[in-house]
Design a protein around this motif. Structure first.
Motif, PDB file in Angstrom:
ATOM      1  N   ILE A  89       3.478  -0.757  -9.702  1.00 19.24           N
ATOM      2  CA  ILE A  89       3.812   0.619 -10.060  1.00 19.24           C
ATOM      3  C   ILE A  89       3.943   0.772 -11.572  1.00 19.24           C
ATOM      4  CG2 ILE A  89       5.678   2.330  -9.971  1.00 19.24           C
ATOM      5  CD1 ILE A  89       6.087   1.479  -7.023  1.00 19.24           C
ATOM      6  N   ALA A  90       4.509  -0.246 -12.213  1.00 21.46           N
ATOM      7  CA  ALA A  90       4.692  -0.212 -13.664  1.00 21.46           C
ATOM      8  C   ALA A  90       3.390  -0.469 -14.421  1.00 21.46           C
ATOM      9  CB  ALA A  90       5.743  -1.235 -14.083  1.00 21.46           C
ATOM     10  N   GLY A  91       2.335  -0.842 -13.696  1.00 19.23           N
ATOM     11  CA  GLY A  91       1.041  -1.058 -14.324  1.00 19.23           C
ATOM     12  C   GLY A  91       0.855  -2.410 -14.969  1.00 19.23           C
ATOM     13  N   HIS A  92       1.720  -3.367 -14.641  1.00 19.31           N
ATOM     14  CA  HIS A  92       1.655  -4.675 -15.294  1.00 19.31           C
ATOM     15  C   HIS A  92       0.585  -5.602 -14.731  1.00 19.31           C
ATOM     16  CE1 HIS A  92       5.080  -3.753 -17.713  1.00 19.31           C
ATOM     17  NE2 HIS A  92       5.916  -3.676 -16.690  1.00 19.31           N
ATOM     18  N   LEU A  93       0.108  -5.328 -13.520  1.00 21.47           N
ATOM     19  CA  LEU A  93      -0.862  -6.237 -12.899  1.00 21.47           C
ATOM     20  C   LEU A  93      -2.309  -5.793 -13.069  1.00 21.47           C
ATOM     21  CD1 LEU A  93       1.038  -7.083  -9.601  1.00 21.47           C
ATOM     22  CD2 LEU A  93       0.968  -8.376 -11.733  1.00 21.47           C
ATOM     23  N   GLY A  94      -2.493  -4.531 -13.389  1.00 25.44           N
ATOM     24  CA  GLY A  94      -3.842  -4.034 -13.618  1.00 25.44           C
ATOM     25  C   GLY A  94      -4.764  -4.316 -12.441  1.00 25.44           C
ATOM     26  N   GLY A  95      -5.969  -4.771 -12.731  1.00 26.90           N
ATOM     27  CA  GLY A  95      -6.946  -5.045 -11.689  1.00 26.90           C
ATOM     28  C   GLY A  95      -6.693  -6.319 -10.915  1.00 26.90           C
ATOM     29  N   ALA A  96      -5.640  -7.062 -11.281  1.00 22.93           N
ATOM     30  CA  ALA A  96      -5.356  -8.332 -10.602  1.00 22.93           C
ATOM     31  C   ALA A  96      -4.434  -8.164  -9.413  1.00 22.93           C
ATOM     32  CB  ALA A  96      -4.739  -9.325 -11.591  1.00 22.93           C
ATOM     33  N   ARG A 139       0.824  -1.210   0.000  1.00 23.52           N
ATOM     34  CA  ARG A 139       0.000   0.000   0.000  1.00 23.52           C
ATOM     35  C   ARG A 139       0.856   1.256   0.000  1.00 23.52           C
ATOM     36  NH1 ARG A 139      -5.126  -1.581   3.983  1.00 23.52           N
ATOM     37  NH2 ARG A 139      -5.773  -3.407   2.779  1.00 23.52           N
ATOM     38  N   PHE A 140       1.938   1.234   0.770  1.00 20.42           N
ATOM     39  CA  PHE A 140       2.834   2.390   0.780  1.00 20.42           C
ATOM     40  C   PHE A 140       3.445   2.594  -0.602  1.00 20.42           C
ATOM     41  CE2 PHE A 140       6.866   4.536   1.109  1.00 20.42           C
ATOM     42  CZ  PHE A 140       6.632   5.565   2.011  1.00 20.42           C
ATOM     43  N   ALA A 141       3.934   1.518  -1.194  1.00 25.14           N
ATOM     44  CA  ALA A 141       4.607   1.622  -2.491  1.00 25.14           C
ATOM     45  C   ALA A 141       3.664   2.100  -3.579  1.00 25.14           C
ATOM     46  CB  ALA A 141       5.207   0.272  -2.874  1.00 25.14           C
ATOM     47  N   THR A 142       2.479   1.524  -3.635  1.00 26.12           N
ATOM     48  CA  THR A 142       1.551   1.888  -4.706  1.00 26.12           C
ATOM     49  C   THR A 142       0.898   3.253  -4.478  1.00 26.12           C
ATOM     50  OG1 THR A 142      -0.200   0.566  -3.635  1.00 26.12           O
ATOM     51  CG2 THR A 142       1.085  -0.489  -5.374  1.00 26.12           C
ATOM     52  N   ALA A 143       0.825   3.695  -3.232  1.00 20.60           N
ATOM     53  CA  ALA A 143       0.284   5.026  -2.937  1.00 20.60           C
ATOM     54  C   ALA A 143       1.313   6.122  -3.187  1.00 20.60           C
ATOM     55  CB  ALA A 143      -0.197   5.095  -1.492  1.00 20.60           C
ATOM     56  N   ASN A 144       2.607   5.727  -3.159  1.00 21.84           N
ATOM     57  CA  ASN A 144       3.704   6.693  -3.336  1.00 21.84           C
ATOM     58  C   ASN A 144       4.707   6.176  -4.362  1.00 21.84           C
ATOM     59  OD1 ASN A 144       3.099   8.524  -0.815  1.00 21.84           O
ATOM     60  ND2 ASN A 144       3.109   6.432  -0.033  1.00 21.84           N
ATOM     61  N   PRO A 145       4.274   5.929  -5.598  1.00 25.12           N
ATOM     62  CA  PRO A 145       5.143   5.265  -6.574  1.00 25.12           C
ATOM     63  C   PRO A 145       6.425   6.019  -6.903  1.00 25.12           C
ATOM     64  CG  PRO A 145       3.191   6.179  -7.645  1.00 25.12           C
ATOM     65  CD  PRO A 145       2.950   6.251  -6.175  1.00 25.12           C
ATOM     66  N   LEU A 146       6.357   7.340  -7.015  1.00 24.80           N
ATOM     67  CA  LEU A 146       7.550   8.114  -7.364  1.00 24.80           C
ATOM     68  C   LEU A 146       8.526   8.170  -6.192  1.00 24.80           C
ATOM     69  CD1 LEU A 146       5.794  10.997  -9.324  1.00 24.80           C
ATOM     70  CD2 LEU A 146       6.973   9.000 -10.261  1.00 24.80           C
ATOM     71  N   LEU A 147       7.993   8.299  -4.995  1.00 23.05           N
ATOM     72  CA  LEU A 147       8.829   8.306  -3.795  1.00 23.05           C
ATOM     73  C   LEU A 147       9.468   6.936  -3.588  1.00 23.05           C
ATOM     74  CD1 LEU A 147       9.590  10.173  -1.380  1.00 23.05           C
ATOM     75  CD2 LEU A 147       7.672   9.152  -0.143  1.00 23.05           C
ATOM     76  N   TYR A 148       8.686   5.887  -3.752  1.00 24.23           N
ATOM     77  CA  TYR A 148       9.197   4.525  -3.589  1.00 24.23           C
ATOM     78  C   TYR A 148      10.311   4.236  -4.598  1.00 24.23           C
ATOM     79  CZ  TYR A 148       9.206  -0.554  -3.037  1.00 24.23           C
ATOM     80  OH  TYR A 148       9.587  -1.858  -2.810  1.00 24.23           O
ATOM     81  N   THR A 149      10.122   4.714  -5.812  1.00 20.91           N
ATOM     82  CA  THR A 149      11.152   4.523  -6.836  1.00 20.91           C
ATOM     83  C   THR A 149      12.443   5.209  -6.430  1.00 20.91           C
ATOM     84  OG1 THR A 149       9.483   4.374  -8.577  1.00 20.91           O
ATOM     85  CG2 THR A 149      11.725   4.875  -9.264  1.00 20.91           C
ATOM     86  N   LEU A 150      12.340   6.422  -5.884  1.00 24.05           N
ATOM     87  CA  LEU A 150      13.528   7.116  -5.386  1.00 24.05           C
ATOM     88  C   LEU A 150      14.219   6.279  -4.318  1.00 24.05           C
ATOM     89  CD1 LEU A 150      15.292   9.761  -4.862  1.00 24.05           C
ATOM     90  CD2 LEU A 150      13.626  10.231  -3.065  1.00 24.05           C
ATOM     91  N   MET A 151      13.455   5.760  -3.372  1.00 27.11           N
ATOM     92  CA  MET A 151      14.016   5.032  -2.244  1.00 27.11           C
ATOM     93  C   MET A 151      14.851   3.839  -2.673  1.00 27.11           C
ATOM     94  SD  MET A 151      10.510   5.120  -0.025  1.00 27.11           S
ATOM     95  CE  MET A 151      10.934   3.730   1.045  1.00 27.11           C
ATOM     96  N   PHE A 152      14.393   3.138  -3.704  1.00 25.95           N
ATOM     97  CA  PHE A 152      15.061   1.888  -4.068  1.00 25.95           C
ATOM     98  C   PHE A 152      15.907   1.965  -5.334  1.00 25.95           C
ATOM     99  CE2 PHE A 152      11.944   0.427  -1.064  1.00 25.95           C
ATOM    100  CZ  PHE A 152      12.676  -0.508  -0.349  1.00 25.95           C
ATOM    101  N   GLN A 153      15.923   3.117  -5.994  1.00 22.10           N
ATOM    102  CA  GLN A 153      16.754   3.238  -7.186  1.00 22.10           C
ATOM    103  C   GLN A 153      17.796   4.333  -7.068  1.00 22.10           C
ATOM    104  OE1 GLN A 153      14.204   3.559 -10.621  1.00 22.10           O
ATOM    105  NE2 GLN A 153      13.776   1.389 -10.607  1.00 22.10           N
ATOM    106  N   TYR A 154      17.781   5.055  -5.961  1.00 23.87           N
ATOM    107  CA  TYR A 154      18.754   6.140  -5.833  1.00 23.87           C
ATOM    108  C   TYR A 154      19.059   6.468  -4.373  1.00 23.87           C
ATOM    109  CZ  TYR A 154      20.297  10.844  -5.043  1.00 23.87           C
ATOM    110  OH  TYR A 154      20.964  11.919  -4.548  1.00 23.87           O
ATOM    111  N   THR A 155      20.333   6.455  -4.012  1.00 25.02           N
ATOM    112  CA  THR A 155      20.745   7.003  -2.718  1.00 25.02           C
ATOM    113  C   THR A 155      22.085   7.721  -2.839  1.00 25.02           C
ATOM    114  OG1 THR A 155      21.768   4.897  -2.130  1.00 25.02           O
ATOM    115  CG2 THR A 155      19.550   5.305  -1.269  1.00 25.02           C
ATOM    116  N   SER A 156      22.592   7.866  -4.045  1.00 22.52           N
ATOM    117  CA  SER A 156      23.931   8.411  -4.213  1.00 22.52           C
ATOM    118  C   SER A 156      24.025   9.888  -3.868  1.00 22.52           C
ATOM    119  CB  SER A 156      24.387   8.223  -5.659  1.00 22.52           C
ATOM    120  OG  SER A 156      25.615   8.877  -5.874  1.00 22.52           O
ATOM    121  N   LYS A 157      25.024  10.257  -3.114  1.00 21.19           N
ATOM    122  CA  LYS A 157      25.291  11.663  -2.821  1.00 21.19           C
ATOM    123  C   LYS A 157      26.011  12.331  -3.992  1.00 21.19           C
ATOM    124  CE  LYS A 157      25.625  10.908   2.171  1.00 21.19           C
ATOM    125  NZ  LYS A 157      24.208  11.175   2.353  1.00 21.19           N
TER     126      LYS A 157
END
Length: 221
Positions: free
Chosen positions: A179-186, A96-114
């Protein structure tokens, strides 16, 4: 002094962090520039540089704050004597956190570099690691502790950590597909099947796992 304490003691820094968090949550990392951040925060570009040094440091602080919020979300259902349902609740809260905050979640797991800068935006996945996050490790530890409570008492430490890693990997994969929309209503059906199948794979009777998921679902309503 920690970055969190600095932000609280410096109102301008706190305002900048709040604005950056909002920008990334609503528009993604691409929206985060020094000029745009200063504009959103109602301050100057110099204030960004004097408080953080670079836009990458701003992104890093937003990521850390996001992991704090994420960790809080994982424990929102509380701890009960029903450890398996607690673990299912964490899985559902994670999604629920990930799908409610897709852009933030993407930042968290794809970027931490200073070292991030405008010229590096195309190679975010090659920079940093989410394991650099203190709050990220704390969130994983919370899940690992629930796995411990839901496992047989004689399970060794290595097996517990592996099990927690498998749980995390499963829900993360489901989150990214959603987040990528691959699961749709499932999405809900896949989540249920995935969490139940995972529990069954670790020795829980499938009927018991199904019942635990139903209890978790009810608690998360």
């Amino acid at each position: 002094m920690s970055e969190g304490k600095e932000a609280k003691s410096d109102p301008v820094r706190a305002t900048l962090t709040d604005a950056a968090y909002r920008l990334i949550t609503e528009e993604g990392i691409e929206a985060l520039t020094v000029r745009r951040l200063a504009q959103e925060a109602g301050t100057s570009t110099m204030a960004v540089y004097s408080r953080f040094g670079s836009i990458s440091a701003v992104a890093s602080e937003v990521s850390e704050r996001a992991f704090v919020d994420f960790g809080a979300a994982l424990t929102v259902a509380g701890t009960t004597d029903d450890a398996l349902a607690d673990l299912m609740c964490q899985g559902l809260a994670y999604l629920r956190f990930a799908t409610a905050n897709p852009l933030l979640y993407t930042l968290m797991f794809q970027y931490t570099s200073k070292e991030w800068a405008t010229s590096h935006r195309k190679s975010l996945l090659q920079e940093g690691s989410p394991t650099d996050s203190v709050s990220g490790r704390a969130a994983f530890t919370a899940m690992a502790e629930t796995v411990r409570r839901a496992s047989p008492a004689d399970t060794d430490e290595t097996a517990l950590l592996i099990h927690a890693g498998v749980v995390w990997s499963t829900v993360h994969g489901l989150a990214m597909l959603s987040i990528a929309g691959h699961l749709g209503g499932a999405h809900d059906l896949v989540a249920r099947s995935g969490l139940v199948t995972l529990a069954a794979g670790y020795g829980v009777a499938r009927a018991e796992a199904e019942a635990a998921f139903a209890r978790a679902e009810k608690r998360m309503e």
